[in-house]
Design a protein around this motif. Structure first.
Motif, PDB file in Angstrom:
ATOM      1  N   GLN A  77       0.807  -1.214   0.000  1.00  0.00           N
ATOM      2  CA  GLN A  77       0.000   0.000   0.000  1.00  0.00           C
ATOM      3  C   GLN A  77       0.848   1.276   0.000  1.00  0.00           C
ATOM      4  OE1 GLN A  77       0.636  -1.831   2.626  1.00  0.00           O
ATOM      5  NE2 GLN A  77       0.875  -0.533   4.446  1.00  0.00           N
ATOM      6  N   GLY A  78       2.122   1.153   0.281  1.00  0.00           N
ATOM      7  CA  GLY A  78       3.001   2.313   0.334  1.00  0.00           C
ATOM      8  C   GLY A  78       3.119   2.848   1.747  1.00  0.00           C
ATOM      9  N   ILE A  79       4.299   3.382   2.047  1.00  0.00           N
ATOM     10  CA  ILE A  79       4.546   3.910   3.377  1.00  0.00           C
ATOM     11  C   ILE A  79       5.419   5.159   3.240  1.00  0.00           C
ATOM     12  CG2 ILE A  79       6.583   2.472   3.805  1.00  0.00           C
ATOM     13  CD1 ILE A  79       5.437   2.105   6.672  1.00  0.00           C
ATOM     14  N   GLN A  80       5.067   6.178   4.007  1.00  0.00           N
ATOM     15  CA  GLN A  80       5.760   7.460   3.890  1.00  0.00           C
ATOM     16  C   GLN A  80       7.042   7.456   4.705  1.00  0.00           C
ATOM     17  OE1 GLN A  80       4.809  10.362   2.059  1.00  0.00           O
ATOM     18  NE2 GLN A  80       6.882  11.019   2.623  1.00  0.00           N
ATOM     19  N   VAL A  81       8.108   7.920   4.071  1.00  0.00           N
ATOM     20  CA  VAL A  81       9.379   8.175   4.748  1.00  0.00           C
ATOM     21  C   VAL A  81       9.723   9.642   4.505  1.00  0.00           C
ATOM     22  CG1 VAL A  81      11.847   7.690   4.770  1.00  0.00           C
ATOM     23  CG2 VAL A  81      10.204   5.810   4.548  1.00  0.00           C
ATOM     24  N   THR A  82       9.909  10.376   5.578  1.00  0.00           N
ATOM     25  CA  THR A  82      10.231  11.796   5.472  1.00  0.00           C
ATOM     26  C   THR A  82      11.531  12.078   6.208  1.00  0.00           C
ATOM     27  OG1 THR A  82       7.874  12.368   5.384  1.00  0.00           O
ATOM     28  CG2 THR A  82       9.424  14.147   5.887  1.00  0.00           C
ATOM     29  N   VAL A  83      12.462  12.703   5.504  1.00  0.00           N
ATOM     30  CA  VAL A  83      13.751  13.046   6.080  1.00  0.00           C
ATOM     31  C   VAL A  83      13.843  14.564   6.157  1.00  0.00           C
ATOM     32  CG1 VAL A  83      16.249  12.770   5.939  1.00  0.00           C
ATOM     33  CG2 VAL A  83      14.731  10.982   5.040  1.00  0.00           C
ATOM     34  N   SER A  84      13.959  15.066   7.355  1.00  0.00           N
ATOM     35  CA  SER A  84      14.012  16.522   7.551  1.00  0.00           C
ATOM     36  C   SER A  84      15.450  17.016   7.591  1.00  0.00           C
ATOM     37  CB  SER A  84      13.297  16.892   8.849  1.00  0.00           C
ATOM     38  OG  SER A  84      13.987  16.336   9.955  1.00  0.00           O
TER      39      SER A  84
END
Length: 124
Positions: free
Chosen positions: A116-123
């Motif tokens: 389903q997809g998964i969010q990865v966020t790098v700040s």
């Protein structure tokens, strides 16, 4: 019909690490792809059906490690993360069929099933 359940995404600071997992209902050749906002989906990493071979896109080589456990869960360990790694990450699975068990597949069109997809966020 495969079942793929992704987990482990989230927010991390640049330079940090994150591991995403994909629990598969059986044995498949597996791949991780990602899609950043405004960009095309791209291959990140793949592992062959028999775990003999793995492959990575150049931008993650030396930083990401793909592995699989005995329960057919695939892990993408992501180290030294950069803001440009921010994306939705998708787990894909391919039936063995007539393919070589040592093949790694770099095109999403070669895969049979999608997570389903998964969010990865790098700040920064």
């Amino acid at each position: 019909q495969a079942r793929l359940l992704e987990s482990g995404g989230g927010l991390v600071q640049a330079g940090g690490s994150l591991r995403v997992s994909c629990a598969a209902s059986g044995r498949y050749a597996m791949g991780w792809f990602r899609q950043a906002p405004g960009k095309e989906r791209e291959f990140v990493a793949g592992i062959s059906w028999n775990d003999v071979d793995t492959d990575y896109t150049d931008s993650v080589k030396g930083r990401f490690i793909l592995s699989r456990d005995a329960a057919n869960t695939v892990y993408l360990q992501m180290n030294t993360l950069k803001p440009e790694d921010t994306a939705v990450y998708y787990c894909l699975a391919k039936e063995l069929g007539s393919s070589s068990p040592s093949s790694v597949f770099g095109s999403e069109y070669e895969y049979d099933y999608w997570g389903q997809g998964i969010q990865v966020t790098v700040s920064t």
